[in-house]
Enzyme design. Structure first.
Site, PDB file in Angstrom:
ATOM      1  N   ARG A 171      -9.533   0.847   8.812  1.00  0.00           N
ATOM      2  CA  ARG A 171      -9.073  -0.514   9.072  1.00  0.00           C
ATOM      3  C   ARG A 171     -10.073  -1.304   9.896  1.00  0.00           C
ATOM      4  O   ARG A 171      -9.825  -2.462  10.217  1.00  0.00           O
ATOM      5  CB  ARG A 171      -7.772  -0.423   9.870  1.00  0.00           C
TER       6      ARG A 171
ATOM      7  N   LYS B  13       0.830  -1.212   0.000  1.00  0.00           N
ATOM      8  CA  LYS B  13       0.000   0.000   0.000  1.00  0.00           C
ATOM      9  C   LYS B  13       0.867   1.266   0.000  1.00  0.00           C
ATOM     10  O   LYS B  13       0.629   2.181  -0.772  1.00  0.00           O
ATOM     11  CB  LYS B  13      -0.928   0.033   1.234  1.00  0.00           C
TER      12      LYS B  13
ATOM     13  N   ARG C 209      11.551  -5.751   4.487  1.00  0.00           N
ATOM     14  CA  ARG C 209      11.225  -4.353   4.144  1.00  0.00           C
ATOM     15  C   ARG C 209      12.149  -3.370   4.870  1.00  0.00           C
ATOM     16  O   ARG C 209      12.414  -3.509   6.056  1.00  0.00           O
ATOM     17  CB  ARG C 209       9.772  -4.080   4.529  1.00  0.00           C
TER      18      ARG C 209
ATOM     19  N   ARG D  64      11.181  -1.295  10.324  1.00  0.00           N
ATOM     20  CA  ARG D  64      10.111  -0.990  11.280  1.00  0.00           C
ATOM     21  C   ARG D  64      10.073  -1.990  12.435  1.00  0.00           C
ATOM     22  O   ARG D  64      10.228  -3.178  12.229  1.00  0.00           O
ATOM     23  CB  ARG D  64       8.758  -1.013  10.547  1.00  0.00           C
TER      24      ARG D  64
ATOM     25  N   ARG E 135      -0.617  -8.785  12.976  1.00  0.00           N
ATOM     26  CA  ARG E 135      -1.208  -7.792  12.056  1.00  0.00           C
ATOM     27  C   ARG E 135      -2.052  -8.484  10.985  1.00  0.00           C
ATOM     28  O   ARG E 135      -3.102  -7.967  10.592  1.00  0.00           O
ATOM     29  CB  ARG E 135      -0.090  -6.945  11.416  1.00  0.00           C
TER      30      ARG E 135
HETATM   31  P1  AMP Z   1       0.791   0.646   8.734  1.00  0.00           P
HETATM   32  O1  AMP Z   1       1.956   1.541   8.526  1.00  0.00           O
HETATM   33  O2  AMP Z   1      -0.407   1.055   7.941  1.00  0.00           O
HETATM   34  O3  AMP Z   1       1.133  -0.811   8.562  1.00  0.00           O
HETATM   35  O4  AMP Z   1       0.362   0.805  10.283  1.00  0.00           O
HETATM   36  C1  AMP Z   1       1.248   0.472  11.319  1.00  0.00           C
HETATM   37  C2  AMP Z   1       0.501   0.293  12.628  1.00  0.00           C
HETATM   38  O5  AMP Z   1      -0.140   1.524  12.982  1.00  0.00           O
HETATM   39  C3  AMP Z   1      -0.614  -0.733  12.606  1.00  0.00           C
HETATM   40  O6  AMP Z   1      -0.153  -2.064  12.817  1.00  0.00           O
HETATM   41  C4  AMP Z   1      -1.478  -0.244  13.757  1.00  0.00           C
HETATM   42  O7  AMP Z   1      -0.890  -0.544  15.019  1.00  0.00           O
HETATM   43  C5  AMP Z   1      -1.414   1.272  13.581  1.00  0.00           C
HETATM   44  N1  AMP Z   1      -2.454   1.762  12.655  1.00  0.00           N
HETATM   45  C6  AMP Z   1      -2.271   2.334  11.438  1.00  0.00           C
HETATM   46  N2  AMP Z   1      -3.439   2.660  10.882  1.00  0.00           N
HETATM   47  C7  AMP Z   1      -4.400   2.273  11.756  1.00  0.00           C
HETATM   48  C8  AMP Z   1      -5.819   2.317  11.751  1.00  0.00           C
HETATM   49  N3  AMP Z   1      -6.492   2.821  10.711  1.00  0.00           N
HETATM   50  N4  AMP Z   1      -6.468   1.822  12.834  1.00  0.00           N
HETATM   51  C9  AMP Z   1      -5.815   1.319  13.889  1.00  0.00           C
HETATM   52  N5  AMP Z   1      -4.477   1.229  13.956  1.00  0.00           N
HETATM   53  C10 AMP Z   1      -3.767   1.707  12.901  1.00  0.00           C
END
Ligand code: AMP
Length: 208
Positions: free
Chosen positions: A86, A11, A125, A153, A164
């Site tokens: 999400r 994404k 990554r 990360r 996740r």
């Molecule tokens: P991402 O970079 O999109 O993979 O997000 C990393 C982490 O941020 C996720 O595993 C969640 O802990 C938190 N996070 C990001 N977006 C959301 C969301 N829309 N709702 C809840 N937690 C989020």
């Protein structure tokens, strides 16, 4: 528009490319939360523990953050959401806010990647803190001269990716029928090299 997909679907990589084409802001809830954690804001302190464990940050925290962001002036001509919504309550809150603002979503692009590929994608990554570019040590290798500054990360460990992915299936996948019913869901095969996937998404968006 919105990009949806499991962790490691691509994404972030695809959003960065697409916003350059469409000239709209890239709104990544994960990036916003990571910035808040780094700055040590109240929001960041609250989110940190959930994120490290691969769990979702509570809806009320994320919804407020994103609704505030999409109300900003630079979103008037469109925006790309990456990582939000999400959960179903997040999708409903966004829907209500957009309806109130008279904004209609053009497309929700679902990037489909089988679970069996997700751990390997996340563990390899790396991102460049200077440019934001995302690499993969094997599939999209970074230039040798920048390897030393790349960041891995904290939640890209095998353990956190498993959590996740489970959360994706239990919490995020239920938003798919919500957008299907609205007739704006577009599915794209997320397996392959990033250029091919960008082309697939662009082709789908050209039909919208
Ligand atoms: P991402 O970079 O999109 O993979 O997000 C990393 C982490 O941020 C996720 O595993 C969640 O802990 C938190 N996070 C990001 N977006 C959301 C969301 N829309 N709702 C809840 N937690 C989020």
């Amino acid at each position: 528009m919105i990009l949806v997909g499991p962790p490691g679907a691509g994404k972030g990589t695809q959003a960065s490319r697409l916003v350059a084409t469409y000239n709209i802001p890239h709104i990544s809830s994960g990036d916003m939360l990571r910035a808040a954690v780094k700055e040590g804001t109240k929001l960041g302190v609250e989110a940190d523990g959930y994120m490290k464990a691969g769990k979702l940050v509570p809806d009320e925290v994320v919804i407020g953050m994103i609704l505030e962001r999409v109300a900003k002036d630079d979103c008037k001509n469109g925006f790309m959401l990456d990582g939000f919504p999400r959960t179903r309550p997040q999708a409903q809150a966004l829907d209500q806010a957009l309806t109130k603002a008279g904004v209609a979503l053009d497309a929700v692009v679902l990037i489909e990647v089988p679970d069996s590929l997700l751990i390997e994608r996340a563990v390899g990554r790396r991102s460049d803190p200077e440019t934001g570019t995302i690499y993969h040590l094997t599939y999209n290798p970074p230039p040798a001269e920048i390897v030393g500054r790349l960041v891995h990360r904290k939640d890209d460990t095998e353990e956190a990716v498993k959590v996740r992915t489970e959360k994706y299936h239990s919490e995020t996948a239920p938003i798919i029928p919500f957008y299907m019913e609205k007739g704006i869901l577009r599915r794209v095969d997320g397996v392959g090299n990033p250029d091919d996937i960008t082309q697939r998404i662009t082709a789908v968006l050209n039909d919208v």
